[in-house]
Design a protein around this motif. Structure first.
Motif, PDB file in Angstrom:
ATOM      1  N   ALA A 205      -6.436  -7.763  -4.858  1.00 30.23           N
ATOM      2  CA  ALA A 205      -6.047  -8.185  -3.504  1.00 30.23           C
ATOM      3  C   ALA A 205      -4.578  -8.580  -3.466  1.00 30.23           C
ATOM      4  O   ALA A 205      -3.850  -8.254  -2.513  1.00 30.23           O
ATOM      5  CB  ALA A 205      -6.931  -9.356  -3.065  1.00 30.23           C
ATOM      6  N   ASP A 206      -4.104  -9.269  -4.510  1.00 30.37           N
ATOM      7  CA  ASP A 206      -2.690  -9.658  -4.574  1.00 30.37           C
ATOM      8  C   ASP A 206      -1.792  -8.433  -4.653  1.00 30.37           C
ATOM      9  O   ASP A 206      -0.713  -8.381  -4.057  1.00 30.37           O
ATOM     10  CB  ASP A 206      -2.472 -10.552  -5.797  1.00 30.37           C
ATOM     11  CG  ASP A 206      -1.228 -11.419  -5.654  1.00 30.37           C
ATOM     12  OD1 ASP A 206      -0.546 -11.294  -4.620  1.00 30.37           O
ATOM     13  OD2 ASP A 206      -0.947 -12.201  -6.576  1.00 30.37           O
ATOM     14  N   GLY A 207      -2.266  -7.406  -5.401  1.00 32.79           N
ATOM     15  CA  GLY A 207      -1.474  -6.181  -5.494  1.00 32.79           C
ATOM     16  C   GLY A 207      -1.344  -5.469  -4.174  1.00 32.79           C
ATOM     17  O   GLY A 207      -0.328  -4.801  -3.901  1.00 32.79           O
ATOM     18  N   PHE A 208      -2.332  -5.599  -3.296  1.00 35.72           N
ATOM     19  CA  PHE A 208      -2.283  -4.982  -1.967  1.00 35.72           C
ATOM     20  C   PHE A 208      -1.633  -5.888  -0.930  1.00 35.72           C
ATOM     21  O   PHE A 208      -1.606  -5.547   0.254  1.00 35.72           O
ATOM     22  CB  PHE A 208      -3.692  -4.615  -1.508  1.00 35.72           C
ATOM     23  CG  PHE A 208      -4.199  -3.331  -2.085  1.00 35.72           C
ATOM     24  CD1 PHE A 208      -3.716  -2.105  -1.633  1.00 35.72           C
ATOM     25  CD2 PHE A 208      -5.156  -3.333  -3.091  1.00 35.72           C
ATOM     26  CE1 PHE A 208      -4.189  -0.918  -2.185  1.00 35.72           C
ATOM     27  CE2 PHE A 208      -5.621  -2.152  -3.633  1.00 35.72           C
ATOM     28  CZ  PHE A 208      -5.133  -0.935  -3.180  1.00 35.72           C
ATOM     29  N   GLY A 209      -1.126  -7.026  -1.368  1.00 39.30           N
ATOM     30  CA  GLY A 209      -0.410  -7.907  -0.453  1.00 39.30           C
ATOM     31  C   GLY A 209      -1.258  -8.977   0.187  1.00 39.30           C
ATOM     32  O   GLY A 209      -0.756  -9.736   1.019  1.00 39.30           O
ATOM     33  N   PHE A 210      -2.520  -9.080  -0.169  1.00 39.05           N
ATOM     34  CA  PHE A 210      -3.385 -10.122   0.385  1.00 39.05           C
ATOM     35  C   PHE A 210      -3.452 -11.261  -0.620  1.00 39.05           C
ATOM     36  O   PHE A 210      -4.271 -11.250  -1.548  1.00 39.05           O
ATOM     37  CB  PHE A 210      -4.786  -9.568   0.662  1.00 39.05           C
ATOM     38  CG  PHE A 210      -4.818  -8.437   1.635  1.00 39.05           C
ATOM     39  CD1 PHE A 210      -4.753  -8.684   3.005  1.00 39.05           C
ATOM     40  CD2 PHE A 210      -4.882  -7.124   1.198  1.00 39.05           C
ATOM     41  CE1 PHE A 210      -4.775  -7.635   3.906  1.00 39.05           C
ATOM     42  CE2 PHE A 210      -4.901  -6.075   2.088  1.00 39.05           C
ATOM     43  CZ  PHE A 210      -4.835  -6.323   3.461  1.00 39.05           C
ATOM     44  N   HIS A 211      -2.568 -12.207  -0.457  1.00 37.00           N
ATOM     45  CA  HIS A 211      -2.456 -13.296  -1.422  1.00 37.00           C
ATOM     46  C   HIS A 211      -3.588 -14.304  -1.217  1.00 37.00           C
ATOM     47  O   HIS A 211      -3.783 -14.825  -0.119  1.00 37.00           O
ATOM     48  CB  HIS A 211      -1.114 -14.000  -1.285  1.00 37.00           C
ATOM     49  CG  HIS A 211      -0.941 -15.134  -2.261  1.00 37.00           C
ATOM     50  ND1 HIS A 211      -0.883 -14.953  -3.623  1.00 37.00           N
ATOM     51  CD2 HIS A 211      -0.844 -16.485  -2.049  1.00 37.00           C
ATOM     52  CE1 HIS A 211      -0.745 -16.122  -4.212  1.00 37.00           C
ATOM     53  NE2 HIS A 211      -0.716 -17.061  -3.275  1.00 37.00           N
TER      54      HIS A 211
END
Length: 529
Positions: A205-211
Motif C-alpha cells: 500500500a505504501d508503494g502505491f502511495g497509500f500511506h
C-alpha cells in the motif's frame, strides 16, 4: 566529522528517540530472521543470524553515508494512471510482494503439516547462502524505511549512525532468545507470520502511495502480542498445575497412552467392534493386545495390591480342626495346587499355606496325612494404598515367593496374591480349566453396552470407556464405585448414572456384586438416578 552535537541536549534526546524507533522498526526484521533461521541446521543458525543482521548494519551505514543519493529515491521516476512511483516505492512494492509470498508459503507449510524430509527420513535443511540471501532482501526493504526515518528524526549524520549501530547491536543480542522463543511456541510462529502478512500489505500500500500510519500497525501488533502473552502465561500455569498434581511417571504414561490410542474397541480380538468405522493407520500400529498390555504395565504403580488379590471369600482353605476325611475331601475337591491352612474355621489369621504335592508325597509314601509338616509361610503384604502391584512384584522377586497374604491394618487376612495374579495384572486373564465356563471379566454387547464383573478394576475399564476421574478415591473397582454412589451394599437391579453411562447391577451374591451392565445414556436410557 562534526562533533558539535555532543554539547546539544536536543541531539542526545533525538539519539535516544531514534534508538527506540530503530528497534521498533527492526522488530519486523527480527521476526523474519527468527523464522528463516529455523530452516538451517542447528549449528548454522547463530551464524546466519549474526551474518544477516551484521550485513544489515553495514547496508544501513552505507545508505546513511549516501544521503544525497538516498534522497533521490523519493523523487518520482514515472507515473501510472496518475500515480507516481519513486525508487523507494519500487523497493517497498518488491519487498511487500516478497514478504507476502514468504509468509504465505510458511503459513501453508505449517497449516498443512508439511515437513521437508530427505529420502532417508531425515529433515531437509535449507542452504546457508539461500537463507542469508533472503535475510538480505528483507534487510534492504527495512533498511530503506529505517534510514529514511533516521534522516527525518535528526540533522546530524553521526547521531544517525550511532543510533543505527546501537539499535542493531541490541537486535543482534536479542535475536537468539527471540528465535528460541518463537520456534519453541507454534502459536507465536503463526502470530508472527500473521504480522508479516500485515506488514507486507502495508508495504505494498505504501508503494502505491497509500500511506498507513505506523501507529495503527504497531497498535494492532501490540494488542495481539498482549493477548498471546496472556495465552502463554495461562498455558504455563496450566502445565505447572498438572506437574504438581501428577507425578512425572503419570505424565509420561499418559503421553505414551495418548500416542497409542487410549481406548480399546472391545473385550477381545474376536469380539472387537470398531467404534466409528475403520481405524486410521496410526491407530492400527499397535494391536489390541499390545495396547492393553502396555496400558497395564504403565499403570502398575497406580493399582493397589488389593484390587488383584483373590478375596478371602473365594480362598480355598484346609481346616486342621476337621476330621482327616474332611481334609482329604477338601484336597480332592480343590482345583488349586496350594491351599490356605486355618484352624477352627477362622480365616482371619491363617496358619500358612500347604502344597497339594507335598501332601500327595506323604500319601504315596504310605504315611498318615501330616499337614503341619508340609506347612509353609508365604510372603505377607499390608493392604495399604502405597503397596501397589509394582511394589508387590518387586517383593515377590526379592523373596523368591510364589504366594502372598494381603492383610489389613489389624492383621486380618483380606486376600491372597499369586504369581499368576501378577502376570494377569500385566497381560490379562489366564483362565484355568475350571474357569473356562465362566463369563469374561468384560464383554461388549451388540447395543454398545458392557457386561462386566463387579470386581473389574476401573483402570482396566478405562481402556474401553470413560466413567470419570476416580484416581483420588478410596475405591478401585466397579463394585466399589457402585457402593460409593449408593452409600450402601448394592442389590440386584440397583441403577446409578455416572457421567454418560448407566450402571445396573445384574447379579448380586450376598454382599458381593457379581455382574454389572454398563449402558450408554445415548441409547435412550433415562439420565436420572
Amino acid at each position: 566529522m562534526d562533533f558539535s552535537w555532543l554539547s546539544d541536549p536536543a541531539a542526545w534526546l533525538g539519539l535516544f528517540t531514534l534508538i527506540v524507533l530503530e528497534i521498533v522498526l527492526g522488530i519486523d526484521n527480527l521476526i523474519f530472521v527468527a523464522i528463516l533461521a529455523d530452516k538451517l541446521p542447528p549449528e548454522q543458525r547463530d551464524r546466519a543470524r549474526i551474518v544477516g543482521l551484521s550485513l544489515a548494519l553495514v547496508m544501513r551505514l552505507i545508505l546513511l553515508a549516501s544521503i544525497s543519493w538516498l534522497v533521490t529515491l523519493t523523487t518520482p521516476l514515472f507515473s501510472v494512471m496518475g500515480v507516481g512511483f519513486a525508487g523507494r516505492d519500487l523497493i517497498m512494492l518488491g519487498g511487500g510482494v516478497f514478504l507476502l509470498f514468504k509468509a504465505t508459503t510458511e503459513l501453508h507449510e505449517r497449516l498443512e503439516g508439511v515437513d521437508h524430509v530427505k529420502s532417508g527420513g531425515q529433515r531437509a535443511y535449507a542452504a546457508f547462502a539461500t537463507v542469508v540471501a533472503q535475510i538480505l532482501v528483507l534487510d534492504a526493504v527495512f533498511s530503506i524505511d529505517s534510514v529514511i526515518t533516521a534522516i527525518g528524526m535528526s540533522e546530524h549524520l553521526p547521531v544517525m549512525m550511532l543510533a543505527v549501530i546501537i539499535a542493531m547491536i541490541l537486535m543482534i543480542a536479542a535475536s537468539k532468545p527471540l528465535t528460541a522463543f518463537v520456534n519453541a511456541h507454534p502459536t507465536v510462529v503463526m502470530l508472527c507470520l500473521g504480522f508479516l502478512l500485515m506488514i507486507g500489505f502495508s508495504l505494498i500500500a505504501d508503494g502505491f502511495g497509500f500511506h498507513i500510519p505506523k501507529g495503527y500497525l504497531y497498535a494492532a501488533i501490540g494488542f495481539s502480542v498482549l493477548i498471546e502473552a496472556f495465552n502463554q502465561v495461562s498455558q504455563a500455569n496450566r502445565i505447572r498445575y498438572l506437574n504438581r498434581s501428577q507425578s512425572f511417571r503419570e505424565r509420561t504414561a499418559n503421553a505414551v497412552l495418548s500416542l497409542m490410542g487410549s481406548r480399546l474397541s472391545a473385550a477381545g480380538a474376536d469380539e472387537a467392534k470398531p467404534e466409528a468405522g475403520p481405524l486410521p493407520v496410526e491407530d492400527t500400529a499397535f494391536a489390541h493386545n499390545e495396547r492393553a498390555m502396555i496400558h497395564s504395565v504403565l499403570t502398575l504403580a497406580e493399582r493397589p495390591i488389593r484390587v488383584i488379590a483373590t478375596p478371602r471369600a473365594d480362598i480355598h482353605r484346609l481346616d486342621l480342626s476337621q476330621p482327616e476325611a474332611a481334609q482329604r475331601q477338601a484336597l480332592r475337591d480343590s482345583p488349586y495346587s496350594r491351599l490356605v491352612v486355618i484352624r477352627d474355621g477362622s480365616i482371619d489369621e491363617p496358619l500358612g499355606i500347604v502344597a497339594r504335592k507335598d501332601l500327595l508325597a506323604q500319601l504315596l509314601d504310605g504315611r498318615a496325612l501330616d499337614i503341619d509338616a508340609a506347612l509353609r509361610q508365604p510372603l505377607v503384604l499390608p493392604e495399604t494404598v502405597t503397596v501397589t502391584v509394582l511394589k508387590a512384584l518387586e517383593s515377590f522377586r526379592q523373596n523368591a515367593a510364589d504366594m502372598a497374604f494381603v492383610v489389613n491394618e489389624f492383621g486380618s487376612l483380606e486376600g491372597i496374591v499369586t504369581q499368576k495374579d501378577l502376570m494377569e495384572a500385566i497381560a490379562g486373564e489366564f483362565p484355568e480349566e475350571h474357569e473356562r465356563h465362566e463369563r469374561p471379566a468384560i464383554a461388549v454387547n451388540d447395543d454398545g453396552s458392557y457386561d462386566v464383573e463387579g470386581s473389574l478394576e476401573l483402570v482396566t475399564l478405562e481402556q474401553y470407556l470413560t466413567l470419570g476421574d476416580f484416581e483420588d478415591e478410596d475405591f478401585h473397582t466397579v463394585a466399589g464405585l457402585l457402593m460409593d454412589c449408593l452409600e450402601r451394599i448394592p442389590r440386584e437391579g440397583d441403577e446409578v448414572t455416572v457421567g454418560e453411562w448407566k450402571l445396573r447391577v445384574t447379579a448380586q451374591k450376598g454382599n458381593r456384586t457379581e455382574r454389572v451392565l454398563i449402558s450408554p445414556l445415548a441409547n435412550g436410557f433415562d439420565a436420572a438416578i
